[in-house]
Design an enzyme around this catalytic site. Structure first.
Site, short mmCIF file in Angstrom:
data_model
loop_
_atom_site.label_atom_id
_atom_site.label_comp_id
_atom_site.label_asym_id
_atom_site.label_seq_id
_atom_site.Cartn_x
_atom_site.Cartn_y
_atom_site.Cartn_z
N CYS A 1 -6.05 -14.10 -15.35
CA CYS A 1 -4.72 -14.67 -15.51
C CYS A 1 -4.58 -15.74 -14.43
CB CYS A 1 -3.66 -13.60 -15.33
SG CYS A 1 -4.02 -12.11 -16.27
N LYS B 1 7.63 -3.20 -3.02
CA LYS B 1 8.45 -3.71 -4.13
C LYS B 1 9.91 -3.45 -3.83
CE LYS B 1 4.79 -2.56 -7.41
NZ LYS B 1 3.91 -1.85 -6.47
N TYR C 1 3.01 2.92 0.97
CA TYR C 1 4.12 3.86 0.81
C TYR C 1 3.68 5.23 1.30
CZ TYR C 1 5.90 0.30 -2.47
OH TYR C 1 6.35 -0.85 -3.04
N ARG D 1 -3.76 -11.37 -7.07
CA ARG D 1 -4.98 -11.07 -6.28
C ARG D 1 -6.04 -12.13 -6.52
NH1 ARG D 1 -4.22 -5.33 -7.98
NH2 ARG D 1 -2.62 -4.63 -6.55
N CYS E 1 -12.13 -8.55 -14.35
CA CYS E 1 -11.13 -8.35 -15.39
C CYS E 1 -11.71 -8.89 -16.69
CB CYS E 1 -9.85 -9.12 -15.08
SG CYS E 1 -9.11 -8.65 -13.50
N ASP F 1 4.64 -13.61 -7.46
CA ASP F 1 4.33 -13.59 -6.03
C ASP F 1 3.96 -15.00 -5.52
OD1 ASP F 1 4.65 -10.85 -5.61
OD2 ASP F 1 2.62 -10.43 -6.31
N ASP G 1 7.88 -8.23 -4.84
CA ASP G 1 6.94 -7.58 -3.92
C ASP G 1 7.05 -8.40 -2.64
OD1 ASP G 1 4.94 -5.90 -2.93
OD2 ASP G 1 3.94 -5.84 -4.88
#
Ligand SMILES: *Cc1c(COP(=O)(O)O)cnc(C)c1O
Ligand code: SF4
Length: 388
Positions: A146, A354, A130, A151, A142, A310, A347
């Site tokens: 998840c 987005k 952007y 990613r 992390c 995604d 996205d």
């Protein structure tokens, strides 16, 4: 700002006796050591050998482990694991954290880099899509991984975080472009860095005169809430205006510990927003999402984005049709506090950014009149001012 300042998270996972880990998970209150975030990280559940002793795995999960070499690593903090209902194979916490065989199915529409981040990267770890803001990926680690991570091509390797050389290069790029007024620090999870290490990054960014705001994207307050301590809150407070977006998936994640973490951040003057990925069988029912957004407002987190899942490789079993998200937004807007309603976005695959999508409230627009439908389905007309 490398080496010694970021040690804990890269220690190999501990090999706690299974009985002890079971006991801590079941009786955290009688084990004060479990409220230490470093203990939580050292004792993350990362192997089949450990997890199969803690929970009765389903055949799909067992198969997921058998094949899991090369794919997204598993890591679950004992805290997050304790939220799992071990008698429920469909527990929403469990489905987010434990690999399943479906992850190894790649559908034709799926992409390794679903949001085209790599092609919009002017320096390693920097995404500039952007005009006035950039995304800075400072680590690939992390607290928990998840299974639906967008990613998943980069996270979970647990390499050391962005090194000084790479950071300097990103910094040079940001300094040189005066249009950039907003830096979103993400990863992986930036709160996996030690507080002094994270401060080094934040301080240097804050020193750039054309940077108006800093943002952090994190799931740590949910997966490892004890990481949010006085030291962290006091550090962040020095670098306002600073915003934090927290990744939440399900109302079960809002525990007393998470409430404490969010309140501590909010009390430090940090506006908190939430980001949620719409996930099949986890949060794709309007009643669940309503409970989540209402509970978020109670802990002073303002729902920000609801993401269509995604097209990341191996995530087809988590994806819902677009109509599921539209229906959820329709069941929220007007029916509950406006602050509780996130923006539903896709996205765009390939790097379009987005794009918001929402239920259609405009019935028609003609002859200087717009015909609208309200949240109850009632029709209203509004006479427009003539075109200039
Ligand atoms: C999501 C994102 C941002 C931030 O977008 P906002 O709509 O301002 O929250 C910035 N850069 C990239 C590459 C992003 O994916
Ligand atoms: S916390 Fe975010 S970056 Fe980390 S695995 Fe989950 S979705 Fe991916």
């Amino acid at each position: 700002m490398s080496g010694s300042s970021s040690m804990e998270q890269f220690e190999p996972p501990g090999n706690l006796a299974r009985d002890y880990l079971c006991e801590v998970i079941e009786e955290p209150n009688s084990h004060p050591e479990s409220s230490d975030w470093k203990w939580q990280l050292r004792n993350r559940i990362t192997s089949f050998e450990v997890i199969r002793k803690l929970i009765k795995l389903t055949p799909e999960e067992k198969e997921g482990f058998k094949r899991s070499n090369g794919r997204l690593a598993m890591a679950i903090t004992p805290y997050f694991f304790s939220l799992i209902d071990r008698n429920d194979p469909n527990c929403p916490i469990r489905k987010q954290a434990i690999p399943r065989t479906e992850e190894f199915r790649v559908s034709p529409e799926e992409l390794v880099d679903p949001c085209g981040e790599d092609s919009h990267s002017p320096a390693a770890g920097l995404v500039h899509r952007y005009p006035d803001r950039v995304l800075l990926l400072v680590t690939d680690s992390c607290a928990m991984y998840c299974r639906y991570c967008t990613r998943n091509r980069i996270v979970g390797v647990e390499k050391p975080p962005m090194g000084p050389g790479q950071f300097e290069e990103a910094l040079r790029y940001i300094r040189a472009d005066k249009n950039i007024r907003d830096v979103l620090i993400s990863g992986g999870d930036p709160l996996m860095l030690t507080t002094p290490h994270l401060e080094q990054y934040i301080k240097r960014l804050r020193a750039i005169p054309h940077i108006d705001i800093l943002r952090i994207g994190t799931r740590v307050p949910v997966a490892l809430p004890m990481r949010v301590d006085e030291e962290l809150a006091a550090m962040l407070k020095k670098y306002h205006p600073l915003y934090i977006s927290i990744h939440f998936s399900h109302p079960k994640e809002i525990t007393p510990q998470v409430k404490r973490a969010c309140e501590m951040l909010a009390d430090s003057g940090i506006p908190l927003g939430s980001q949620t990925v719409l996930l099949k069988g986890i949060n794709d029912k309007p009643a669940i999402m309503k409970k989540l957004v209402q509970k978020l407002l109670r802990i002073r987190v303002r729902p920000y984005y609801l993401y269509q899942c995604d097209l990341a490789c191996g995530t087809a079993h988590f994806r819902t049709p677009i109509s599921t998200g539209l229906n959820i937004i329709e069941k929220l807007r007007g029916h509950t506090t406006g602050y509780a309603v996130p923006t539903f976005v896709i996205d765009a695959p390939g790097g379009g950014g987005k794009i918001p999508i929402g239920p259609e409230y405009v019935v028609s627009r003609q002859d200087g009149k717009i015909t609208l439908k309200n949240y109850e389905g009632k029709i209203f007309e509004y006479v427009e001012a003539p075109d200039e």
